[in-house]
Design a protein around this motif. Sequence first.
Motif: not given
Length: 140
Positions: A127-135
């Motif tokens: 994978s290119d990237s990991v996106v982390a967010r508060v859902k």
Amino acid sequence: MDTHHQKDKQKDNNHDEKNWLEWLVFGISLLMLLAIFGYLGYQVKTYNPSDPEVMVEARHDPSAESPNRYQVTVMNKGGTTAEEVIAEFTLFSNGKEKETSELQIAFAPKDSKREGWVIFSVQPTASDSVVARVKSFKKP
């Protein structure tokens, strides 16, 4: 009989007198109580309630048994506790979503850090990237 009664009364008065050590302990205790109440009063006066500000970070943290594992840090920089925090992590490859994972944390008190781990089935190197967010989160 009256003189005997006065002598007993005089003895009782001698026992009621405080020595210097008792006065010292009393003075220190009084100062400590005043300091505690002063500090608590200051905290009440300067307290500014604000909403939770929840942020999330993820970093690749492989182990022998879980090579696709990410360590997650959930931080609450706000003024109140966040409850039932759900963080979402998405692996992207060439702009397309490969896999999504979630982590739920029961409580994130103000000015705190909580750690957890998420494990993907896809190799992170694919994978290119990991996106982390508060859902989502709740304010108790």
